[in-house]
Design a protein around this motif. Structure first.
Motif, PDB file in Angstrom:
ATOM      1  N   ASN A   7       0.775  -1.280   0.086  1.00 54.43           N
ATOM      2  CA  ASN A   7      -0.116  -0.125  -0.199  1.00 54.43           C
ATOM      3  C   ASN A   7       1.023   1.366  -0.090  1.00 54.43           C
ATOM      4  OD1 ASN A   7      -2.690  -1.737   0.277  1.00 54.43           O
ATOM      5  ND2 ASN A   7      -2.059  -1.739   2.430  1.00 54.43           N
ATOM      6  N   ILE A   8       1.999   1.209  -0.888  1.00 50.92           N
ATOM      7  CA  ILE A   8       2.854   2.492  -0.952  1.00 50.92           C
ATOM      8  C   ILE A   8       2.052   3.593  -1.561  1.00 50.92           C
ATOM      9  CG2 ILE A   8       4.946   3.327  -1.862  1.00 50.92           C
ATOM     10  CD1 ILE A   8       5.455   1.114   0.571  1.00 50.92           C
ATOM     11  N   SER A   9       2.085   4.917  -1.059  1.00 53.05           N
ATOM     12  CA  SER A   9       1.548   6.059  -1.702  1.00 53.05           C
ATOM     13  C   SER A   9       2.558   7.013  -1.620  1.00 53.05           C
ATOM     14  CB  SER A   9       0.042   6.679  -1.169  1.00 53.05           C
ATOM     15  OG  SER A   9      -0.921   5.260  -1.168  1.00 53.05           O
ATOM     16  N   LYS A  10       2.581   8.112  -2.700  1.00 53.20           N
ATOM     17  CA  LYS A  10       3.557   9.007  -2.588  1.00 53.20           C
ATOM     18  C   LYS A  10       2.984  10.176  -3.632  1.00 53.20           C
ATOM     19  CE  LYS A  10       7.651  11.171  -1.486  1.00 53.20           C
ATOM     20  NZ  LYS A  10       7.625  11.733  -0.054  1.00 53.20           N
ATOM     21  N   SER A  11       2.867  11.299  -3.019  1.00 49.47           N
ATOM     22  CA  SER A  11       2.782  12.703  -3.586  1.00 49.47           C
ATOM     23  C   SER A  11       3.820  13.661  -3.603  1.00 49.47           C
ATOM     24  CB  SER A  11       1.463  13.126  -3.218  1.00 49.47           C
ATOM     25  OG  SER A  11       0.294  12.274  -3.591  1.00 49.47           O
ATOM     26  N   PHE A  12       4.077  14.662  -4.531  1.00 48.10           N
ATOM     27  CA  PHE A  12       4.935  15.654  -4.553  1.00 48.10           C
ATOM     28  C   PHE A  12       3.998  16.995  -4.646  1.00 48.10           C
ATOM     29  CE2 PHE A  12       8.019  12.381  -5.883  1.00 48.10           C
ATOM     30  CZ  PHE A  12       8.779  12.401  -4.853  1.00 48.10           C
ATOM     31  N   GLY A  13       3.711  17.450  -3.400  1.00 46.98           N
ATOM     32  CA  GLY A  13       2.705  18.538  -3.218  1.00 46.98           C
ATOM     33  C   GLY A  13       1.421  18.198  -3.764  1.00 46.98           C
ATOM     34  N   THR A  14       0.839  18.548  -4.805  1.00 39.86           N
ATOM     35  CA  THR A  14      -0.439  18.152  -5.142  1.00 39.86           C
ATOM     36  C   THR A  14      -0.453  17.155  -6.374  1.00 39.86           C
ATOM     37  OG1 THR A  14      -0.419  19.903  -6.845  1.00 39.86           O
ATOM     38  CG2 THR A  14      -1.574  20.494  -4.886  1.00 39.86           C
ATOM     39  N   ASP A  15       0.878  16.543  -6.759  1.00 45.27           N
ATOM     40  CA  ASP A  15       0.946  15.832  -7.645  1.00 45.27           C
ATOM     41  C   ASP A  15       1.173  14.240  -7.010  1.00 45.27           C
ATOM     42  OD1 ASP A  15       1.219  17.626  -9.857  1.00 45.27           O
ATOM     43  OD2 ASP A  15       3.217  17.890  -9.588  1.00 45.27           O
ATOM     44  N   GLU A  16      -0.024  13.684  -7.508  1.00 48.14           N
ATOM     45  CA  GLU A  16       0.111  12.252  -6.987  1.00 48.14           C
ATOM     46  C   GLU A  16       0.918  11.321  -7.952  1.00 48.14           C
ATOM     47  OE1 GLU A  16      -3.485   9.548  -4.936  1.00 48.14           O
ATOM     48  OE2 GLU A  16      -3.518  10.107  -6.974  1.00 48.14           O
ATOM     49  N   HIS A 234      -0.900   6.029 -11.548  1.00 44.17           N
ATOM     50  CA  HIS A 234      -0.531   6.238 -10.326  1.00 44.17           C
ATOM     51  C   HIS A 234      -0.938   4.747  -9.661  1.00 44.17           C
ATOM     52  CE1 HIS A 234      -0.870  10.255 -11.286  1.00 44.17           C
ATOM     53  NE2 HIS A 234      -1.975  10.293 -11.240  1.00 44.17           N
ATOM     54  N   GLN A 235      -1.129   3.631 -10.445  1.00 40.79           N
ATOM     55  CA  GLN A 235      -1.561   2.394 -10.018  1.00 40.79           C
ATOM     56  C   GLN A 235      -0.584   1.313 -10.204  1.00 40.79           C
ATOM     57  OE1 GLN A 235      -4.638   1.703  -7.971  1.00 40.79           O
ATOM     58  NE2 GLN A 235      -5.139   3.994  -8.141  1.00 40.79           N
ATOM     59  N   VAL A 236      -0.567   0.288  -9.481  1.00 41.72           N
ATOM     60  CA  VAL A 236       0.515  -0.842  -9.930  1.00 41.72           C
ATOM     61  C   VAL A 236      -0.138  -2.058 -10.144  1.00 41.72           C
ATOM     62  CG1 VAL A 236       2.172  -2.378  -8.698  1.00 41.72           C
ATOM     63  CG2 VAL A 236       2.499   0.009  -8.576  1.00 41.72           C
ATOM     64  N   HIS A 237       0.215  -2.530 -11.278  1.00 38.76           N
ATOM     65  CA  HIS A 237      -0.480  -3.898 -11.638  1.00 38.76           C
ATOM     66  C   HIS A 237       0.635  -4.950 -11.990  1.00 38.76           C
ATOM     67  CE1 HIS A 237      -4.138  -1.905 -12.268  1.00 38.76           C
ATOM     68  NE2 HIS A 237      -3.483  -0.893 -12.891  1.00 38.76           N
ATOM     69  N   VAL A 238       0.484  -6.256 -11.292  1.00 43.98           N
ATOM     70  CA  VAL A 238       1.534  -7.053 -11.629  1.00 43.98           C
ATOM     71  C   VAL A 238       1.283  -8.061 -12.383  1.00 43.98           C
ATOM     72  CG1 VAL A 238       2.904  -8.860 -10.437  1.00 43.98           C
ATOM     73  CG2 VAL A 238       2.293  -6.715  -9.279  1.00 43.98           C
ATOM     74  N   PHE A 239       2.166  -8.506 -13.632  1.00 43.79           N
ATOM     75  CA  PHE A 239       2.175  -9.456 -14.702  1.00 43.79           C
ATOM     76  C   PHE A 239       3.092 -10.404 -14.489  1.00 43.79           C
ATOM     77  CE2 PHE A 239       0.110  -5.674 -15.851  1.00 43.79           C
ATOM     78  CZ  PHE A 239      -1.184  -5.975 -16.714  1.00 43.79           C
ATOM     79  N   LEU A 240       2.907 -11.738 -14.723  1.00 45.28           N
ATOM     80  CA  LEU A 240       3.837 -12.692 -14.546  1.00 45.28           C
ATOM     81  C   LEU A 240       4.394 -13.044 -16.208  1.00 45.28           C
ATOM     82  CD1 LEU A 240       2.396 -15.557 -12.235  1.00 45.28           C
ATOM     83  CD2 LEU A 240       4.115 -13.647 -11.884  1.00 45.28           C
ATOM     84  N   GLY A 241       5.471 -13.071 -16.305  1.00 44.67           N
ATOM     85  CA  GLY A 241       6.056 -13.401 -17.630  1.00 44.67           C
ATOM     86  C   GLY A 241       7.225 -12.423 -17.938  1.00 44.67           C
TER      87      GLY A 241
END
Length: 641
Positions: A7-16, A234-241
């Motif tokens: 559940n890592i989240s990171k923003s720089f100022g208003t930029d997500e 901004h989202q992370v998706h994992v794919f095998l291969g």
């Protein structure tokens, strides 16, 4: 599991940048982080090494896990040599070796009553030294440096004398020799030539620890990773291969999401039309039914339309004038630099419609050849001849003609006033400039960003012969694919230098390999080059040795000796494939016709008409004979292919 991000989240100022990113890495696993420039890939690596703190979420590693990190840019101010810098990673082993040598010197002077304890300590230390591969550490350092493209005479260069690329390679060498449990590599192939990249691929495949790579090198990722972690919107998706498997799965997932979205939209419109129709009846029962349907419609969980990926951006390059068939002819080219001959007696030609990749190791003179063609650098010997109506468009990151006070938008619109605002924005978006980026001043851009603007302008030019030096540098994968598609459909001629093997494989119709100061010619893409490289080089070496023995000091160029032969082989191969395809098609047709004739003869109403049966039987025999001949020919063609 050696590394876990939850559940890592990171923003720089208003930029997500990243939101609720979760993934893990297993022991010995090789994984990649991919995404467009600015997606947050490097940010994710910096959070893992605790250089940045996440706004939310946790990074967990297994107990006593060591992490090694290679940043894109190295800030090194050291008077140590390249060899000393990489060797310093073996300091614990060096100290053990020094202690062993000291104890060996003292051995003869140790008092008899202390000798047994002394020898036990010595043997323990030697055992530790052996476990640490102490007898091979110097050869390991030499092997890594050589693999990363350093010549032995460069080992003693001071760090503060190195270019940025050399510093990055030295830092990578030191990191590999350190052998941490997890390797984090941010664009490790940026400053490597093809042979060094192939060496690194094999090194990482055999690496005992885990590896997490950020890279835009698709060929490299295909060879090395078995998991892809995508950062997208901004989202992370994992794919095998590997990368290719990821790209296919992602396309399938997005197609399914689009279908689901459009199907739901169609259903919603249908329900809304039914509700409106029921209400128009203005009866109590119809109004109640309409209200019931409205409640059901409100409960539907609305799907969001899948985010766009710039897949609708298509660059189309159309030369204003068609050149002659002979676009470029190079004869007898020679160039010496700092007393070292880069190449000599180089001969090659480029013909209209070809996309020719010039490849070779770093320092062999590829860029120099492009500069000679463009009259930026003079040759020591030889001649360049351009064909009829040839107009060159040249891309070189060192020689860009841009106006520092203009915005990106004005830089394009002033040179191409016929383009609409949408067309200009699409072109800039293809090279990673979106939204308010288009109003940045040229003077405020980095070197890589200026290179991308120059490439965008060149793609719009009406030149019919594009000469490109490393065009994919500073481009992310999406932009590379847009450029690939543009070049594949380009109606002019292209000569380019690149280390991007995937890009070469997609675009090149011919490869010129600058090898041992000569050009070897391959009519095909990068896969064809890999298939024929060893045979071609061996043939060249044999010819070179024969020339030397006969006293003929001039070496024949690969283009001269092999062009006609390869053309002939390619034409013969195409002819063979065409005949095989036609033969198979005719066999299939005859088998169908014979089956139909046999079925016709078997019909009761036909069987009683002897004249018709005889005619059908003769026709069947004719087709059977032709079929047997085709079977024989098919076997011959199959063996030949």
């Amino acid at each position: 599991m050696i590394l876990s991000c939850q559940n890592i989240s990171k923003s720089f100022g208003t930029d997500e940048i990243i939101k609720n990113a979760s993934f893990h890495i297993e022991d010995h696993e090789k994984a990649a982080i991919v995404g467009i420039n600015g997606a947050g890939k490097s940010t994710l690596l910096k959070i893992i090494i605790k250089e940045l703190d996440p706004d939310e979420g946790t990074v967990t590693t297994a107990k006593d896990t060591t992490i090694g990190y290679l940043a894109q840019n190295q800030v090194i101010d050291s008077s140590r040599t390249i060899y000393e810098e990489v060797l310093s990673a073996k300091q614990p082993v060096i100290e053990m070796e020094q202690e062993i040598r000291r104890m060996e010197t003292e051995m003869e002077t140790v008092a008899p009553e202390k000798l047994e304890a002394f020898m036990e300590k010595y043997e323990r230390l030697v055992h530790q030294f052996e476990l640490a591969d102490g007898y091979a550490y110097r050869s390991e350092v030499t092997g890594v440096l050589t693999g990363l493209g350093f010549l032995e005479e460069e080992f003693q260069k001071k760090q503060d004398e190195l270019s940025g690329g050399q510093k990055t390679r030295a830092a990578l060498g030191r990191l590999l020799v350190t052998s941490p449990d997890i390797l984090l590599l941010d664009e490790p192939t940026n400053h490597l030539d093809m042979e060094s990249i192939q060496w690194l691929e094999n090194y990482l495949l055999n690496y005992k620890g885990a590896v997490l790579i950020v890279s835009h090198d698709r060929y490299f990722l295909d060879k090395t990773v078995s998991k892809v972690i995508e950062v997208f919107h901004h989202q992370v998706h994992v794919f095998l291969g590997n990368y290719t498997a990821y790209a296919q799965k992602k396309a399938q997932v997005r197609a399914a999401e689009l279908r689901a979205y459009y199907n739901q939209q169609q259903e919603i419109r249908h329900q809304e039309e039914v509700i409106a129709k029921l209400k128009s009846f203005n009866r109590e029962k119809s109004i109640k039914r309409a209200e019931s349907r409205e409640k059901m419609l409100d409960k539907i969980e609305r799907l969001e339309k899948p985010a766009e990926e710039m897949t609708d951006i298509q660059l189309r390059l159309t030369p204003c004038i068609t050149s002659g068939n002979d676009v470029l002819k190079a004869e007898g080219l020679k160039k010496t630099y700092d007393g070292r001959t880069l190449f000599e007696q180089i001969d090659f030609s480029v013909f209209r419609g070809e996309r020719v990749a010039l490849i070779g190791n770093n320092g062999t003179g590829k860029t120099t050849i492009l500069k000679i063609i463009n009259d930026i650098t003079g040759a020591d010997a030889g001649e360049i001849t351009l064909g009829t109506n040839v107009h060159i468009g040249y891309y070189d990151q060192e020689h860009q003609v841009l106006h520092s006070d203009k915005t990106l938008f004005d830089e394009i619109s002033d040179d191409y006033p016929n383009l609409t605002n949408t067309q200009i924005r699409n072109v800039l978006a293809a090279f990673l400039f979106t939204n308010d980026d288009v109003f940045k001043r040229i003077r405020d851009l980095s070197g890589g960003e200026r290179g991308r603007v120059s490439l965008a302008k060149l793609m719009l030019s009406e030149a019919n012969f594009l000469i490109l030096d490393e065009p994919t540098n500073h481009l992310d994968i999406t932009s590379k694919e847009i450029l690939e598609n543009a070049l594949v459909h380009y109606e002019g001629t292209v000569l380019f230098v690149s280390h991007d093997r995937y890009f070469i494989n997609k675009t090149a119709t011919r490869i010129l390999d600058l090898h041992e100061r000569q050009i070897l010619n391959y009519i095909g893409n990068y896969d064809y080059y890999l298939e024929k490289k060893d045979v071609q080089r061996a043939a060249y070496q044999k010819q070179s040795d024969a020339s030397s023995e006969s006293g003929d000091v001039k070496k024949e160029s690969g283009t001269k000796t092999d062009w006609k032969q390869q053309k002939k082989e390619q034409a013969a191969k195409r002819k063979l494939e065409n005949e095989l395809n036609k033969t198979e098609a005719r066999i299939e047709q005859l088998e169908t016709e014979i089956k139909e004739l046999e079925e016709e003869m078997a019909k009761p109403e036909v069987a009683v008409i002897s004249a018709k049966v005889i005619k059908l039987h003769e026709l069947t025999q004719q087709k059977e004979a032709e079929l047997q001949t085709l079977y024989d020919r098919w076997e011959e063609l199959t063996n030949l292919s």
